[in-house]
Write an enzyme that holds these catalytic residues in place. Structure first.
Site, PDB file in Angstrom:
ATOM      1  N   ASP A 107       0.859  -1.190   0.000  1.00 43.11           N
ATOM      2  CA  ASP A 107       0.000   0.000   0.000  1.00 43.11           C
ATOM      3  C   ASP A 107       0.890   1.233   0.000  1.00 43.11           C
ATOM      4  OD1 ASP A 107      -2.378  -1.464   0.091  1.00 43.11           O
ATOM      5  OD2 ASP A 107      -2.342  -1.576   2.272  1.00 43.11           O
ATOM      6  N   ASP A 135      -7.149  -1.533  -4.572  1.00 43.94           N
ATOM      7  CA  ASP A 135      -8.216  -1.113  -3.657  1.00 43.94           C
ATOM      8  C   ASP A 135      -9.147  -0.104  -4.328  1.00 43.94           C
ATOM      9  OD1 ASP A 135      -7.128  -2.709  -1.657  1.00 43.94           O
ATOM     10  OD2 ASP A 135      -5.843  -1.090  -0.919  1.00 43.94           O
TER      11      ASP A 135
END
Length: 223
Positions: A169, A183
């Site tokens: 991330d 995402d």
């Protein structure tokens, strides 16, 4: 000429009392009745359905490729201790490796999350895609496949091992989870499903009908 008029009038009048199953009634219905499709006018068929399935594949492949490319760039160039930021800290590229789901939930259940992602991918490909017959549902399938595959690739191939890999991330917003391109595709799918469920019945019915007409025309040309 007078006898012909009398005969035509007699013939027209005699058909009024015929049963619906009579061949005269069937011929008249076939010649006079408008052709009405029994399906939803927004439903894709034939060549048009194949085109939109191709669009779905392009979205899935492009989204997956974008996710993996941005993650590779983030791992190669971002310093976890010195994250670059813009707009007064509103947008930050903060490199994290997440073993769990969003907001670091389920960080001790990485294997279960990986198995769940595999199950969801199978459901979407084996059940969702064959059932999808509308443009927006096919777009949603493509986006969801891109998102699931993007994070699942991390969980299978990244450290510390298969099904236990940590997801990369790197996109950070204030008071929100650090996330990635996969995402975004998953969240975008959820938003798209909600919007279509509310407004989809009123969107593009005429266009979808035109698409079906073009699809049927293309099918006839191919034959």
């Amino acid at each position: 000429g007078y006898l012909r008029v009398l005969w035509q009038g007699r013939w027209k009048g005699s058909s009024a009392g015929l049963p619906a199953s009579h061949h005269v009634r069937q011929v008249q219905a076939a010649r006079r009745a408008p052709v009405i499709s029994p399906t939803d006018p927004t439903t894709l068929t034939g060549a048009q359905l194949r085109r939109w399935r191709l669009v779905m594949v392009v979205i899935a492949v492009a989204g997956y490729g974008l996710d993996q490319w941005t993650k590779a760039k983030a791992v190669a160039h971002l310093d976890p201790d010195d994250p670059p930021s813009w707009f007064g800290g509103f947008f930050t590229l903060r490199l994290l490796r997440n073993p769990g789901a969003a907001f670091s939930m389920g960080s001790t259940a990485t294997v279960l999350i990986s198995l769940f992602a595999i199950a969801m991918l199978i459901v979407v490909c084996a059940w969702g895609v064959p059932k999808a017959r509308h443009r927006w549902s096919l777009i949603a399938c493509g986006m969801l496949i891109a998102g699931i595959c993007g994070n699942l690739t991390d969980r299978i191939f990244r450290e510390p091992g298969p099904l236990r890999g940590h997801v990369v991330d790197f996109i950070s917003l204030p008071h929100f989870a650090v996330f990635n391109v996969a995402d975004i595709f998953i969240t975008g799918t959820a938003i798209l499903v909600v919007l279509v469920s509310i407004f989809g019945r009123h969107d593009g019915e005429g266009h979808a009908t035109d698409d079906n007409v073009r699809g049927e025309r293309d099918e006839k040309e191919e034959m």
